[in-house]
Structure formats: C-alpha cells, structure tokens
Design a protein around this motif. Structure first.
Motif, PDB file in Angstrom:
ATOM      1  N   ASP A   1       0.808  -1.220   0.000  1.00  0.00           N
ATOM      2  CA  ASP A   1       0.000   0.000   0.000  1.00  0.00           C
ATOM      3  C   ASP A   1       0.844   1.274   0.000  1.00  0.00           C
ATOM      4  O   ASP A   1       0.293   2.368   0.056  1.00  0.00           O
ATOM      5  CB  ASP A   1      -0.923   0.020   1.222  1.00  0.00           C
ATOM      6  CG  ASP A   1      -1.930  -1.106   1.196  1.00  0.00           C
ATOM      7  OD1 ASP A   1      -2.336  -1.521   0.085  1.00  0.00           O
ATOM      8  OD2 ASP A   1      -2.306  -1.584   2.282  1.00  0.00           O
ATOM      9  N   ASP A   2       2.149   1.130  -0.027  1.00  0.00           N
ATOM     10  CA  ASP A   2       3.034   2.290   0.062  1.00  0.00           C
ATOM     11  C   ASP A   2       3.176   2.948  -1.313  1.00  0.00           C
ATOM     12  O   ASP A   2       3.764   2.363  -2.224  1.00  0.00           O
ATOM     13  CB  ASP A   2       4.401   1.858   0.591  1.00  0.00           C
ATOM     14  CG  ASP A   2       5.273   3.022   0.995  1.00  0.00           C
ATOM     15  OD1 ASP A   2       5.087   4.145   0.467  1.00  0.00           O
ATOM     16  OD2 ASP A   2       6.161   2.824   1.838  1.00  0.00           O
ATOM     17  N   PRO A   3       2.640   4.175  -1.470  1.00  0.00           N
ATOM     18  CA  PRO A   3       2.689   4.834  -2.784  1.00  0.00           C
ATOM     19  C   PRO A   3       4.098   5.263  -3.196  1.00  0.00           C
ATOM     20  O   PRO A   3       4.325   5.620  -4.341  1.00  0.00           O
ATOM     21  CB  PRO A   3       1.783   6.051  -2.595  1.00  0.00           C
ATOM     22  CG  PRO A   3       1.872   6.355  -1.134  1.00  0.00           C
ATOM     23  CD  PRO A   3       1.999   5.014  -0.460  1.00  0.00           C
ATOM     24  N   ARG A   4       5.038   5.214  -2.269  1.00  0.00           N
ATOM     25  CA  ARG A   4       6.404   5.610  -2.601  1.00  0.00           C
ATOM     26  C   ARG A   4       7.159   4.522  -3.334  1.00  0.00           C
ATOM     27  O   ARG A   4       8.131   4.805  -4.037  1.00  0.00           O
ATOM     28  CB  ARG A   4       7.167   6.003  -1.326  1.00  0.00           C
ATOM     29  CG  ARG A   4       6.543   7.208  -0.630  1.00  0.00           C
ATOM     30  CD  ARG A   4       7.074   7.385   0.742  1.00  0.00           C
ATOM     31  NE  ARG A   4       6.768   6.191   1.540  1.00  0.00           N
ATOM     32  CZ  ARG A   4       7.143   6.018   2.794  1.00  0.00           C
ATOM     33  NH1 ARG A   4       7.844   6.939   3.398  1.00  0.00           N
ATOM     34  NH2 ARG A   4       6.820   4.915   3.449  1.00  0.00           N
ATOM     35  N   ASP A   5       6.743   3.270  -3.154  1.00  0.00           N
ATOM     36  CA  ASP A   5       7.425   2.147  -3.793  1.00  0.00           C
ATOM     37  C   ASP A   5       6.900   1.957  -5.204  1.00  0.00           C
ATOM     38  O   ASP A   5       5.716   1.693  -5.414  1.00  0.00           O
ATOM     39  CB  ASP A   5       7.217   0.863  -2.984  1.00  0.00           C
ATOM     40  CG  ASP A   5       7.937   0.908  -1.642  1.00  0.00           C
ATOM     41  OD1 ASP A   5       8.890   1.693  -1.498  1.00  0.00           O
ATOM     42  OD2 ASP A   5       7.536   0.148  -0.742  1.00  0.00           O
ATOM     43  N   THR A   6       7.790   2.122  -6.150  1.00  0.00           N
ATOM     44  CA  THR A   6       7.428   1.898  -7.554  1.00  0.00           C
ATOM     45  C   THR A   6       8.482   0.986  -8.164  1.00  0.00           C
ATOM     46  O   THR A   6       9.540   0.758  -7.592  1.00  0.00           O
ATOM     47  CB  THR A   6       7.388   3.214  -8.348  1.00  0.00           C
ATOM     48  OG1 THR A   6       8.720   3.734  -8.427  1.00  0.00           O
ATOM     49  CG2 THR A   6       6.475   4.241  -7.698  1.00  0.00           C
ATOM     50  N   ASP A   7       8.192   0.484  -9.317  1.00  0.00           N
ATOM     51  CA  ASP A   7       9.176  -0.326 -10.035  1.00  0.00           C
ATOM     52  C   ASP A   7      10.127   0.556 -10.842  1.00  0.00           C
ATOM     53  O   ASP A   7      11.038   0.061 -11.485  1.00  0.00           O
ATOM     54  CB  ASP A   7       8.463  -1.311 -10.969  1.00  0.00           C
ATOM     55  CG  ASP A   7       7.720  -2.381 -10.198  1.00  0.00           C
ATOM     56  OD1 ASP A   7       8.138  -2.695  -9.061  1.00  0.00           O
ATOM     57  OD2 ASP A   7       6.713  -2.898 -10.719  1.00  0.00           O
TER      58      ASP A   7
END
Length: 177
Positions: free
Chosen positions: A10-16
């Motif tokens: 759910d962490d919006p900071r983690d992206t690929d």
C-alpha cells in the motif's frame, strides 16, 4: 497500537521505476519525500495535526505542511519562474505565520493541504519542462543553478520529514517509513 507500519503493498512511494539520470533521480527523491510528509499526516484530525511538539516550539505537522507549501511557492513560483507574488503564510506582523497560524480548525487543515498540493503540482509542472538543471536564475543578485534549488528542496523535505517522524510518534506512536 498494533500494525503501525504501512503495508509495503500500500506504500505509494514504492514503484518499479528505477530513475536514470540526474533530473530523474532528484525528482524521484523529491516525490518520495513529499509522499512521506503526506503519509505522516494521514488519518489524523485537526487537533492532532495542529498539536505542537514541545514548548516553546510552534512546530506541528500542520505547520510543516504550511511551511513546505510556502517553501515550494518561494522557490518554484517566486524564484524559478520569477513571479512577483506575495509569500504564503507570512504577514508584516508575523513572519512565522506558517507555524503560528496552524490552528486546530478543519478549514485551516483543508486550506493547508489544498495549498500544499497546488504548490507541489506547480513545481512538478515546472520541473517537467526543465531540460538543463545547470541553467541559472538570479536570486538576490546571484546566479543560482536550478539543480541547487532542487537539491535544497530535497534537503528541506528530508529535514522536515525527520521532524514529522517525531511529531507523529508523539501523537499515536506511529514510527518509521
């Protein structure tokens, strides 16, 4: 309190996304710190957001949101785009209105977050159009590189996210991230 950590899914900071190049790396750090500030304020009411740290400090999460809206406005709207507009949350009688005016009223909270989000949006639009971070602007008679201002913004958020960590922990014990 149990489960004080945000689920990584759910962490919006983690992206690929793996940023490549100076501009991409700096804007990604800035994006991540902005989201961190927002997460530190998540699920709090007006009283909690306006709660001061320790006397005589006027620092609060709400004050930080107002302060960072003002910082975004100053650097991106006033300095980088050269707009001659008044500073946010400042008056002739109170140069520290960003913190002093951060009172536990829902209208103040709503205004602070709307103003901050607007300033972030305007800053992101500005940076999207920048091709050369080495380009300079005049600030108090000196030439300043855009990159220096962007790095300063990363530093500003990093420092204040540390404050936000401590403020949030005092409110409900939520730590980290």
């Amino acid at each position: 309190m149990s489960d004080m950590w945000l689920d990584p899914a759910d962490d919006p900071r983690d992206t690929d996304l793996v940023p490549r190049g100076e501009k991409a790396v700096l804007t990604e750090y800035l994006r991540t710190y902005r989201l961190t500030l927002e997460l530190k304020c998540q699920d709090l009411d007006a009283e909690q957001l306006a709660r001061r740290s320790v006397p005589p400090s006027t620092m609060s999460l709400l004050g930080l949101v107002r302060h960072l809206a003002d910082v975004e406005h100053k650097w991106f709207q006033r300095v980088l785009t050269g707009r001659d507009v008044p500073r946010l949350y400042e008056s002739p009688d109170d140069a520290d209105l960003d913190f002093n005016g951060a009172v536990a009223e829902q209208a103040v909270v709503d205004d602070a977050f709307a103003t901050w989000r607007e300033q972030v949006h305007l800053a992101e639009e500005y940076l999207a159009g920048v091709e050369d971070l080495g380009a300079t602007v005049s600030h108090h008679g000196d030439d300043v590189e855009i990159r220096d201002i962007v790095v300063h913004m990363v530093e500003e958020y990093a420092r204040h996210c540390g404050h936000a960590d401590l403020l949030r922990e005092c409110i409900d014990g939520r730590t980290g991230q």
